[in-house]
Scaffold this motif. Sequence first.
Motif, PDB file in Angstrom:
ATOM      1  N   LYS A  67     -11.115  -2.341   2.386  1.00 26.39           N
ATOM      2  CA  LYS A  67     -10.418  -2.022   1.032  1.00 26.39           C
ATOM      3  C   LYS A  67      -9.374  -3.046   0.562  1.00 26.39           C
ATOM      4  CE  LYS A  67     -11.364   3.057   0.964  1.00 26.39           C
ATOM      5  NZ  LYS A  67     -12.692   3.146   1.991  1.00 26.39           N
ATOM      6  N   ASN A  68      -8.870  -3.038  -0.440  1.00 23.55           N
ATOM      7  CA  ASN A  68      -7.955  -3.968  -1.071  1.00 23.55           C
ATOM      8  C   ASN A  68      -6.698  -2.930  -1.284  1.00 23.55           C
ATOM      9  OD1 ASN A  68      -8.168  -2.851  -3.715  1.00 23.55           O
ATOM     10  ND2 ASN A  68      -9.235  -4.552  -4.258  1.00 23.55           N
ATOM     11  N   VAL A  69      -5.645  -3.506  -1.550  1.00 26.36           N
ATOM     12  CA  VAL A  69      -4.551  -2.378  -1.847  1.00 26.36           C
ATOM     13  C   VAL A  69      -4.859  -1.419  -2.707  1.00 26.36           C
ATOM     14  CG1 VAL A  69      -2.162  -2.087  -2.510  1.00 26.36           C
ATOM     15  CG2 VAL A  69      -2.706  -4.082  -0.865  1.00 26.36           C
ATOM     16  N   GLN A  70      -5.177  -1.842  -3.945  1.00 22.60           N
ATOM     17  CA  GLN A  70      -5.595  -0.928  -4.920  1.00 22.60           C
ATOM     18  C   GLN A  70      -6.594   0.301  -4.586  1.00 22.60           C
ATOM     19  OE1 GLN A  70      -3.451  -0.558  -7.779  1.00 22.60           O
ATOM     20  NE2 GLN A  70      -4.498   1.525  -7.865  1.00 22.60           N
ATOM     21  N   GLN A  71      -7.718  -0.300  -4.088  1.00 20.81           N
ATOM     22  CA  GLN A  71      -8.764   0.611  -3.465  1.00 20.81           C
ATOM     23  C   GLN A  71      -8.068   1.723  -2.522  1.00 20.81           C
ATOM     24  OE1 GLN A  71     -11.165  -2.478  -2.121  1.00 20.81           O
ATOM     25  NE2 GLN A  71     -12.591  -2.426  -3.817  1.00 20.81           N
ATOM     26  N   ALA A  72      -7.181   1.218  -1.845  1.00 21.65           N
ATOM     27  CA  ALA A  72      -6.647   2.075  -0.599  1.00 21.65           C
ATOM     28  C   ALA A  72      -5.737   3.257  -1.309  1.00 21.65           C
ATOM     29  CB  ALA A  72      -5.936   1.409   0.401  1.00 21.65           C
ATOM     30  N   ARG A  73      -5.175   2.561  -2.469  1.00 21.38           N
ATOM     31  CA  ARG A  73      -4.017   3.720  -3.045  1.00 21.38           C
ATOM     32  C   ARG A  73      -4.767   4.678  -3.682  1.00 21.38           C
ATOM     33  NH1 ARG A  73       1.294   2.587  -3.355  1.00 21.38           N
ATOM     34  NH2 ARG A  73       1.590   3.311  -5.518  1.00 21.38           N
ATOM     35  N   PHE A 108       0.858  -1.367   0.210  1.00 20.27           N
ATOM     36  CA  PHE A 108       0.010   0.074   0.099  1.00 20.27           C
ATOM     37  C   PHE A 108       1.009   1.081  -0.025  1.00 20.27           C
ATOM     38  CE2 PHE A 108      -1.742   3.135   3.177  1.00 20.27           C
ATOM     39  CZ  PHE A 108      -2.477   3.861   2.179  1.00 20.27           C
ATOM     40  N   ASP A 109       1.759   1.501   0.916  1.00 19.49           N
ATOM     41  CA  ASP A 109       2.639   2.827   1.090  1.00 19.49           C
ATOM     42  C   ASP A 109       3.807   2.145   1.681  1.00 19.49           C
ATOM     43  OD1 ASP A 109       3.480   4.963   1.756  1.00 19.49           O
ATOM     44  OD2 ASP A 109       1.695   6.051   2.629  1.00 19.49           O
ATOM     45  N   GLY A 110       4.951   2.717   1.113  1.00 17.97           N
ATOM     46  CA  GLY A 110       6.338   2.418   1.714  1.00 17.97           C
ATOM     47  C   GLY A 110       6.505   3.338   2.836  1.00 17.97           C
ATOM     48  N   SER A 111       5.830   4.301   3.151  1.00 16.62           N
ATOM     49  CA  SER A 111       6.176   4.982   4.284  1.00 16.62           C
ATOM     50  C   SER A 111       5.302   4.722   5.575  1.00 16.62           C
ATOM     51  CB  SER A 111       5.595   6.675   4.078  1.00 16.62           C
ATOM     52  OG  SER A 111       6.463   7.269   3.232  1.00 16.62           O
ATOM     53  N   ALA A 163      -4.922   8.822  -3.294  1.00 19.05           N
ATOM     54  CA  ALA A 163      -4.684   9.714  -4.343  1.00 19.05           C
ATOM     55  C   ALA A 163      -6.057  10.675  -4.389  1.00 19.05           C
ATOM     56  CB  ALA A 163      -4.411   9.126  -5.622  1.00 19.05           C
ATOM     57  N   LEU A 164      -7.406  10.229  -4.420  1.00 19.10           N
ATOM     58  CA  LEU A 164      -8.375  11.076  -4.327  1.00 19.10           C
ATOM     59  C   LEU A 164      -8.460  12.075  -3.376  1.00 19.10           C
ATOM     60  CD1 LEU A 164     -11.124  11.657  -5.742  1.00 19.10           C
ATOM     61  CD2 LEU A 164     -12.222  10.050  -3.987  1.00 19.10           C
TER      62      LEU A 164
END
Length: 190
Positions: free
Chosen positions: A126-132, A88-91, A136-137
């Motif tokens: 949410k799955n990973v793509q939905q979360a990403r 999801f997010d490297g940070s 962004a939104l």
Amino acid sequence: MSSKHFSSTTAQWPDDAREAAQLVIDQYGEPDEATPSCLVWHKPGPWKRIVASREVHEHHFPAPHLDSVESVINYRIPDDKAQDIYLFDGSVVVNRTEGEVSARCHDEQANFLALNLVHDIATGAKNVQQARDYYALEFLNARRKKPTPYMEKLRFTPAAGSAADPDTRVLSDAALQEAVEEGKRNSPHV
């Protein structure tokens, strides 16, 4: 310590790190700890701790920016969701042993956003793509001055106590002692 002290502590920091640290000072007051490389607040607001760092980290998701403020909560990630959080997010950092999850960005609002989405992934909302996509939104909506509910606060309650997972022992005391004895036998005499 006075605010003047923190100004001198952060005076040599990169502009982005100094600005990010000032946002935390403005929100939560003076830090509980200060070193030349970081400022630390213990239990500010909903957080276990916040660390504002002199060191900035280049991050390109969802758009290029610099990360320097880490917000930490007590939270246990289900084992089967750990890879999804990583993707999801490297940070976002999961510390399973200590039972902590943190997000590091430029400000608290972005950390709220990341950790709310971590919770959505961990709970299967949410799955990973939905979360990403949602990240962004909301990132764009913040710039559009539109509502950003995931950036306002944590939308769940972090673990009240420890969420630590010290893991499972696989070596017995006898096996450890046997290894020590073998090591003594194998070491050259001086």
